[in-house]
Design an enzyme around this catalytic site. Structure first.
Site, PDB file in Angstrom:
ATOM      1  N   HIS A 192      14.491  66.248  22.582  1.00 12.82           N
ATOM      2  CA  HIS A 192      13.076  66.118  23.491  1.00 12.82           C
ATOM      3  C   HIS A 192      13.236  65.093  24.706  1.00 12.82           C
ATOM      4  O   HIS A 192      13.168  65.549  25.670  1.00 12.82           O
ATOM      5  CB  HIS A 192      11.856  65.582  22.732  1.00 12.82           C
TER       6      HIS A 192
ATOM      7  N   HIS B 197      11.692  57.362  27.021  1.00 14.57           N
ATOM      8  CA  HIS B 197      10.161  57.284  27.182  1.00 14.57           C
ATOM      9  C   HIS B 197       9.521  57.307  25.731  1.00 14.57           C
ATOM     10  O   HIS B 197       8.381  56.798  25.981  1.00 14.57           O
ATOM     11  CB  HIS B 197       9.712  58.519  27.992  1.00 14.57           C
TER      12      HIS B 197
ATOM     13  N   GLU C   3       7.302  53.789  21.928  1.00 14.99           N
ATOM     14  CA  GLU C   3       6.064  54.536  21.222  1.00 14.99           C
ATOM     15  C   GLU C   3       6.412  54.759  19.691  1.00 14.99           C
ATOM     16  O   GLU C   3       5.927  54.624  18.751  1.00 14.99           O
ATOM     17  CB  GLU C   3       5.770  55.814  21.614  1.00 14.99           C
ATOM     18  N   ASP C   4       7.541  55.163  19.584  1.00 15.55           N
ATOM     19  CA  ASP C   4       8.010  55.944  18.021  1.00 15.55           C
ATOM     20  C   ASP C   4       8.990  55.145  17.335  1.00 15.55           C
ATOM     21  O   ASP C   4       9.123  55.507  16.008  1.00 15.55           O
ATOM     22  CB  ASP C   4       8.640  57.415  18.226  1.00 15.55           C
TER      23      ASP C   4
ATOM     24  N   ASP D 245       7.463  65.152  30.750  1.00 16.38           N
ATOM     25  CA  ASP D 245       7.065  65.116  29.311  1.00 16.38           C
ATOM     26  C   ASP D 245       6.279  66.293  28.950  1.00 16.38           C
ATOM     27  O   ASP D 245       6.549  66.823  27.904  1.00 16.38           O
ATOM     28  CB  ASP D 245       6.601  63.871  28.876  1.00 16.38           C
TER      29      ASP D 245
ATOM     30  N   ASP E  93      -2.115  94.108  44.994  1.00 17.53           N
ATOM     31  CA  ASP E  93      -1.676  94.992  45.851  1.00 17.53           C
ATOM     32  C   ASP E  93      -1.215  94.366  47.051  1.00 17.53           C
ATOM     33  O   ASP E  93      -0.995  94.915  48.109  1.00 17.53           O
ATOM     34  CB  ASP E  93      -2.849  95.966  46.466  1.00 17.53           C
TER      35      ASP E  93
HETATM   36 MN    MN Z   1       7.679  62.539  24.946  1.00 18.74          MN
END
Ligand code: MN
Length: 738
Positions: free
Chosen positions: A62, A87, A91-92, A153, A273
């Site tokens: 990711h 990024h 956070e993780d 992201d 059209d």
């Molecule tokens: Mn992310």
């Protein structure tokens, strides 16, 4: 499809993806850049090692994909690529911002920090959500790269949304349509914006999406043939002129077809059209604009142009930075074809937006529209007290709106959103010009402040030092800049009036022999059905709660305990601890310019409730019916029976104003007009709507229209007018002349 891969396969795949990332960068990378990216890659691989995506793939795929979008599609440089790889690390994983700063420096850390803050939006509550968006937009203030990486992201998450459970898909997709697609649009990322919209539609309205997708596929051949036929006609002429060019058919996105179908109430075939082609050329000379016009001339040698569909975005680029020359011509078989003419540089800007701009910008070049826009957003952000929902709504409005170009008397251009009025123009010039705006001249003629401006208008703002921002301005100010400045000024004014009102109340209660204390304030707040003590003080300060009202309260108080009883059941209000905003009630619906109350019924199709944006429709048998502005029937009612619609709005009955005509007469002396207007404008919260004074042979007669809150205010005004030297008679006139 279940995910299966061995450790070796994964390692190989990871190496392949990393190589691919470095290969496709839009900007050239130095060895130092590459070293920083490598370091970030290694850290991210390590940090995310235990994590898997919902698909079963290693999580690290990711951040790499996001970095790839950042590097290639958005076209940013090494700092952004590094930050994109990192990024999700803070956070993780166990890494902190301090770690990042130590390893990658302050800029990367700041961007990662911004991204970490944004991702803390987990709640479903609309206002919490809005607050989160606001935070996100606030990061524009620090570094626009945060938003760009966030968009990348989101783009990757949308591409892989299939792996998510259904309820999350809908929420993420709606959020994408609500804020990310408009942001991408405004930052000039056309390709990504289009993809985000299509993916958003795919997960919010899958049947619609697949239906349109299928029809596009079914008609593809027919369309390609038509474009080929068209191209072949101009191909030779362009070659004869030695142009190095490319002609492409432009396919409309699924989302934009859907939007057109809804907006124009037509079906797929009618939208589809219409054809569009794009001619992208390498400039022959130093003057690409000249080349573009030459191509235009070749195209129109073969096909008749529609003169009203010529758009020159080269001379005056859109504020997103977009440049091109657009025209619509009558193609083979009598079909309209839009032709977009762009140099390769313009095309790059159209696709990449921000980054391409950056690449082509030279120190001496004019300020770009994008920077102007960023400055506008920053202005709006300065107003940190604004309610988050309003704020996001305003910004969003400005994200998608069409633009008009207007001019100052000196010929400076001010770009404004479509629908903007002189008030918006005034605030665009300067806050002081806005807040002191008294009137406006458009193309030399005096116009109401509510007049909608058109492209090309020359606007002159008339200011006066005595002027202050008015509540009514919010009815027609559309830019977030103007709206937030007006709201701030009104809030200040309300605070001041509130303080005065508190003093006045103190005095008045004394005469009524009621004690001024917390209990009384609570009772009063309840008696007048208000929410906070500030509401009460403010309404006393501005005169909308009159002496009679206070007497009624005092009488009821001594007569019964009901008020007290009621007071206990209501929520207690603490006079010292009120919110710093006067709450708005919407309890009265008024119609027309004069804000009259009229009998009406609510339309069943959209069931408006107080506070909704509404309009009245005069029916044949049932009197006035009130519809919401966004009612599905509204468009056709307004289009076909415009003469039967009536302006309507919800207001706060305690703040209602009445328009009264007064006749003043007496002996004319120098400065009588001045004296009269001075008395009126000094009277608290009385506004002059119209004034007309004639004098002949030493006698004058004036007709004045004012708005007042109640009869006491009016009586006070009349007696002040009577005390002016020379005034002999002051009378309230019957409502006759309109
Ligand atoms: Mn992310």
């Amino acid at each position: 499809m279940a995910y299966t891969a061995t450790k070796e396969e994964e390692a190989k795949e990871l190496a392949r993806r990393y190589k691919d990332l470095l290969k496709g960068t839009y900007q050239e990378l130095s060895n130092k850049d590459k070293a920083s990216i490598r370091k970030a890659f290694e850290l991210a691989v390590e940090a995310h090692k235990p994590q898997r995506r919902k698909t079963g793939e290693p999580y690290i795929y990711h951040p790499i994909a996001v970095a790839k979008i950042v590097a290639d599609e958005i076209g940013l440089g090494a700092i952004s690529i590094t930050a994109a790889l990192l990024h999700d690390v803070v956070e993780d994983t166990d890494y902190t911002i301090e770690d990042i700063e130590q390893l990658f420096g302050e800029t990367v850390a700041r961007i990662v920090n911004g991204l970490t803050k944004i991702s803390h939006l987990k709640k479903d509550d609309a206002s919490v959500q809005a607050e989160n968006y606001r935070k996100m937009l606030l990061t524009l203030n620090d570094d626009v790269r945060v938003i760009l990486i966030k968009i990348a992201d989101r783009y990757h998450n949308m591409q892989t949304l299939d792996a998510m459970p259904a309820h999350k898909q809908t929420r993420i997709a709606s959020e994408t349509l609500f804020i990310y697609a408009p942001l991408a649009h405004r930052l000039g990322l056309y390709t990504i914006k289009t993809e985000l919209e299509d993916l958003g539609l795919k997960y919010t309205e899958p049947e619609v999406y697949y239906d349109i997708a299928k029809r596009i596929k079914d008609t593809k051949e027919q369309r390609d043939n038509y474009i080929d036929e068209f191209s072949s006609i101009i191909y030779k002429s362009l070659q004869d002129e030695k142009f190095d060019f490319e002609i492409k058919g432009r396919t409309k996105s699924i989302f934009s077809i859907r939007k057109k179908m809804l907006k124009q109430g037509v079906d797929f075939d009618e939208v589809y059209d219409k054809f569009a082609i794009r001619i992208i050329f390498k400039p022959q000379s130093h003057d690409e604009k000249h080349d573009a016009w030459k191509i235009y001339s070749i195209v129109t040698d073969h096909f008749t142009p529609n003169p009203i569909r010529l758009r020159d975005w080269m001379t005056q680029p859109k504020s997103t930075g977009y440049e091109a020359l657009h025209t619509t011509v009558m193609g083979p078989k009598g079909k309209w074809v839009e032709v977009q003419i762009r140099s390769d540089r313009m095309n790059e800007i159209a696709e990449k937006g921000y980054a391409a701009h950056y690449k082509y910008k030279h120190g001496s070049e004019k300020e770009t529209g994008l920077e102007n826009w960023l400055n506008k957003i920053k202005d709006a952000l300065e107003n940190t007290e604004a309610n988050a929902v309003d704020f996001v709504e305003n910004v969003k409005l400005n994200l998608y709106s069409k633009e008009i170009y207007t001019f100052t008397p000196n010929g400076d251009i001010k770009s404004l959103p479509k629908g903007a009025t002189p008030i918006d123009f005034a605030y665009a010039v300067h806050t002081d010009v806005g807040s002191k705006c008294r009137g406006a001249k458009v193309n030399g003629k005096i116009v109401p402040l509510s007049k909608e401006l058109k492209s090309g208008d020359q606007v002159e703002i008339i200011t006066s030092n005595g002027q202050k921002p008015k509540l009514a301005w919010l009815d027609y100010a559309v830019t977030s800049r103007a709206r937030s400045k007006i709201k701030n000024a009104l809030k200040e004014e309300q605070k001041k009036l509130g303080e005065e009102g508190k003093e006045i109340l103190h005095r008045k209660l004394k005469t009524l022999k009621v004690k001024f204390n917390e209990k009384t304030i609570n009772e009063l707040v309840n008696f007048f059905k208000l929410k906070t003590s500030l509401d009460l003080f403010y309404r006393i300060g501005n005169g909308s709660i009159s002496n009679t009202d206070l007497k009624n309260y005092a009488n009821q108080r001594s007569n019964s305990f009901t008020a007290l009883f009621k007071g206990k059941r209501r929520k207690k209000t603490d006079p010292e601890n009120h919110t710093n905003e006067v709450t708005q009630k919407f309890d009265l619906l008024v119609f027309g310019k004069d804000e009259e109350t009229l009998p009406y019924i609510n339309a069943k199709c959209c069931n408006p409730i107080p506070g909704d944006k509404v309009f009245g429709f005069i029916t044949i048998n049932e009197g006035i019916k009130v519809h919401r502005v966004d009612c599905p029937n509204a468009v056709s009612l307004r289009a076909n029976y415009g003469y039967r619609t009536l302006k309507a709005k919800w207001i706060d009955s305690t703040q209602r104003e009445f328009k009264i005509n007064i006749m003043v007469s007496g002996i004319d002396n120098v400065g009588i007009v001045n004296d009269v207007t001075l008395v009126i404008s000094n009277a608290m919260n009385v506004n002059i709507q119209r004034i007309n004074i004639d004098s002949e042979d030493g006698y004058f007669e004036g007709h004045i229209r004012v708005s007042v809150k109640n009869i006491e205010q009016l009586n006070k005004l009349i007696s002040s007018l009577k005390s002016i030297d020379g005034v002999m008679k002051v009378e309230r006139e019957k409502e006759s002349k309109k």
